[in-house]
Design a protein around this motif. Structure first.
Motif, PDB file in Angstrom:
ATOM      1  N   UNK A  69      11.535  10.698  -0.279  1.00 56.01           N
ATOM      2  CA  UNK A  69      11.573  12.068   0.221  1.00 56.01           C
ATOM      3  C   UNK A  69      11.610  13.121  -0.877  1.00 56.01           C
ATOM      4  N   UNK A  70      12.661  13.047  -1.666  1.00 54.41           N
ATOM      5  CA  UNK A  70      12.907  14.101  -2.643  1.00 54.41           C
ATOM      6  C   UNK A  70      11.727  14.295  -3.585  1.00 54.41           C
ATOM      7  N   UNK A  71      11.265  13.211  -4.153  1.00 52.80           N
ATOM      8  CA  UNK A  71      10.173  13.296  -5.111  1.00 52.80           C
ATOM      9  C   UNK A  71       8.890  13.792  -4.467  1.00 52.80           C
ATOM     10  N   UNK A  72       8.623  13.296  -3.264  1.00 53.64           N
ATOM     11  CA  UNK A  72       7.409  13.719  -2.566  1.00 53.64           C
ATOM     12  C   UNK A  72       7.468  15.195  -2.217  1.00 53.64           C
ATOM     13  N   UNK A  73       8.647  15.629  -1.848  1.00 54.33           N
ATOM     14  CA  UNK A  73       8.811  17.038  -1.493  1.00 54.33           C
ATOM     15  C   UNK A  73       8.544  17.929  -2.708  1.00 54.33           C
ATOM     16  N   UNK A  83       6.595  17.127  -5.243  1.00 52.43           N
ATOM     17  CA  UNK A  83       5.205  17.026  -5.660  1.00 52.43           C
ATOM     18  C   UNK A  83       4.257  17.635  -4.639  1.00 52.43           C
ATOM     19  N   UNK A  84       4.508  17.374  -3.365  1.00 50.67           N
ATOM     20  CA  UNK A  84       3.646  17.864  -2.280  1.00 50.67           C
ATOM     21  C   UNK A  84       4.513  18.544  -1.217  1.00 50.67           C
ATOM     22  N   UNK A  85       4.929  19.755  -1.508  1.00 47.33           N
ATOM     23  CA  UNK A  85       5.920  20.400  -0.636  1.00 47.33           C
ATOM     24  C   UNK A  85       5.476  20.472   0.821  1.00 47.33           C
ATOM     25  N   UNK A  86       6.345  20.031   1.691  1.00 44.92           N
ATOM     26  CA  UNK A  86       6.102  20.143   3.126  1.00 44.92           C
ATOM     27  C   UNK A  86       5.299  19.003   3.722  1.00 44.92           C
ATOM     28  N   UNK A  87       4.564  18.309   2.867  1.00 54.05           N
ATOM     29  CA  UNK A  87       3.607  17.330   3.390  1.00 54.05           C
ATOM     30  C   UNK A  87       4.250  16.252   4.254  1.00 54.05           C
ATOM     31  N   UNK A  88       5.219  15.582   3.687  1.00 54.50           N
ATOM     32  CA  UNK A  88       5.771  14.425   4.378  1.00 54.50           C
ATOM     33  C   UNK A  88       6.487  14.825   5.670  1.00 54.50           C
ATOM     34  N   UNK A  89       7.256  15.878   5.594  1.00 58.45           N
ATOM     35  CA  UNK A  89       7.945  16.337   6.807  1.00 58.45           C
ATOM     36  C   UNK A  89       6.969  16.684   7.916  1.00 58.45           C
ATOM     37  N   UNK A  90       5.900  17.363   7.539  1.00 54.56           N
ATOM     38  CA  UNK A  90       4.924  17.746   8.550  1.00 54.56           C
ATOM     39  C   UNK A  90       4.270  16.512   9.165  1.00 54.56           C
ATOM     40  N   UNK A  91       3.939  15.554   8.332  1.00 55.11           N
ATOM     41  CA  UNK A  91       3.335  14.334   8.868  1.00 55.11           C
ATOM     42  C   UNK A  91       4.306  13.631   9.804  1.00 55.11           C
ATOM     43  N   UNK A  92       5.524  13.457   9.347  1.00 57.92           N
ATOM     44  CA  UNK A  92       6.511  12.716  10.144  1.00 57.92           C
ATOM     45  C   UNK A  92       6.769  13.412  11.486  1.00 57.92           C
ATOM     46  N   UNK A  93       6.855  14.722  11.447  1.00 55.76           N
ATOM     47  CA  UNK A  93       7.044  15.465  12.700  1.00 55.76           C
ATOM     48  C   UNK A  93       5.902  15.221  13.668  1.00 55.76           C
ATOM     49  N   UNK A  94       4.727  14.973  13.125  1.00 52.30           N
ATOM     50  CA  UNK A  94       3.536  14.869  13.963  1.00 52.30           C
ATOM     51  C   UNK A  94       3.134  13.449  14.347  1.00 52.30           C
ATOM     52  N   UNK A  95       3.907  12.470  13.891  1.00 52.34           N
ATOM     53  CA  UNK A  95       3.568  11.080  14.249  1.00 52.34           C
ATOM     54  C   UNK A  95       3.764  10.870  15.744  1.00 52.34           C
ATOM     55  N   UNK A 117       0.843  -1.202   0.000  1.00 54.99           N
ATOM     56  CA  UNK A 117       0.000   0.000   0.000  1.00 54.99           C
ATOM     57  C   UNK A 117       0.878   1.251   0.000  1.00 54.99           C
ATOM     58  N   UNK A 118       1.916   1.241   0.835  1.00 50.34           N
ATOM     59  CA  UNK A 118       2.821   2.396   0.894  1.00 50.34           C
ATOM     60  C   UNK A 118       3.557   2.576  -0.434  1.00 50.34           C
ATOM     61  N   UNK A 119       4.008   1.481  -1.002  1.00 55.42           N
ATOM     62  CA  UNK A 119       4.750   1.563  -2.255  1.00 55.42           C
ATOM     63  C   UNK A 119       3.851   2.038  -3.389  1.00 55.42           C
ATOM     64  N   UNK A 120       2.661   1.466  -3.487  1.00 52.02           N
ATOM     65  CA  UNK A 120       1.788   1.811  -4.612  1.00 52.02           C
ATOM     66  C   UNK A 120       1.183   3.207  -4.490  1.00 52.02           C
ATOM     67  N   UNK A 121       1.168   3.740  -3.288  1.00 52.36           N
ATOM     68  CA  UNK A 121       0.696   5.116  -3.132  1.00 52.36           C
ATOM     69  C   UNK A 121       1.802   6.084  -3.532  1.00 52.36           C
ATOM     70  N   UNK A 122       3.032   5.606  -3.563  1.00 51.05           N
ATOM     71  CA  UNK A 122       4.153   6.457  -3.941  1.00 51.05           C
ATOM     72  C   UNK A 122       4.996   6.901  -2.760  1.00 51.05           C
ATOM     73  N   UNK A 123       4.646   6.443  -1.571  1.00 51.95           N
ATOM     74  CA  UNK A 123       5.363   6.919  -0.390  1.00 51.95           C
ATOM     75  C   UNK A 123       6.744   6.309  -0.226  1.00 51.95           C
ATOM     76  N   UNK A 124       6.870   5.038  -0.553  1.00 52.66           N
ATOM     77  CA  UNK A 124       8.181   4.418  -0.329  1.00 52.66           C
ATOM     78  C   UNK A 124       8.712   3.771  -1.600  1.00 52.66           C
ATOM     79  N   UNK A 125      10.007   3.602  -1.583  1.00 52.14           N
ATOM     80  CA  UNK A 125      10.689   2.902  -2.651  1.00 52.14           C
ATOM     81  C   UNK A 125      11.162   1.568  -2.094  1.00 52.14           C
TER      82      UNK A 125
END
Lengths: 99, 99
Positions: A81-85, A87-99, A59-67
């Motif tokens: 990281x790089x690609x997600x940043x 495409x969706x600037x700030x998103x992943x970092x903000x989520x990870x900070x908030x886990x 699920x994570x891979x097919x959504x594009x989150x992980x390689x």
DNA sequence: GAAATAGTTCAATTATATTTGAACTATTGA
DNA sequence: TCAATAGTTCAAATATAATTGAACTATTTC
């Protein structure tokens, strides 16, 4: 199996990504990955049968989150990281900070 | 019905919130709300029967993303910006920017 | 009080997701 | 080549979510 499917950066869809993130187990996987750069599937310290883990990785891979990089018997997971940043600037970092 | 249930800020759970956001219809509702501060249920411009909309509003409300204020016959929806920003800094803004 | 309005709730249906063990594939090491 | 390892895939079971129309509640207006 020689290669696993990874969606292209511009095929990524926000609701698909948020949906992949909207699960406690997958958030835990992401948190582990965020602190380790790269891990193998079996190093996730999550107490689930491997078939269930494999499902969540997919699920994570097919959504594009992980390689997932295949090396020998193992699969090395990492956050896209790089690609997600891009495409969706700030998103992943903000989520990870908030886990 | 006089009051609707709204979870307290410190009861909010990241995976529940991401799960609520991980749906195209609910993202659309959020996008509308983000541009309008407050809306009534029927002003969401989403082509679904009202019972389906009501369901999605409930998911958003119970996850903690939106507030529903009852005024007369209508319910006024709004994003719980301030509280969410306190609890999960940056999260909502980043998501909204990326919708 | 009756009718219209705005939305919720219910119950049934349908669709998706998760979980599991067993069987499988591919790779490595003895 | 045989066994072990690392993980995937399959199929079945279970659980959760989405969708719908109909019935309901509460409020307003006539």
């Amino acid at each position: 199996m020689r290669e696993l499917f990874h969606p292209n950066i511009d095929q990524l869809c926000l609701s698909t990504i948020l949906n992949a993130l909207g699960d406690p187990i997958r958030l835990q996987i992401l948190k582990n990955l965020a602190s380790q750069r790269e891990t193998t599937c079996s190093c996730c310290n999550i107490n689930l049968p491997k078939s269930a883990l494999s499902h969540h990785f997919k699920v994570l891979r097919e959504s594009g989150l992980i390689n997932v990089r295949i090396e020998g018997k193992q699969r090395f997971l990492s956050i896209r990281y790089g690609e997600l940043e891009k495409r969706f600037p700030g998103l992943l970092n903000t989520v990870i900070k908030n886990i």
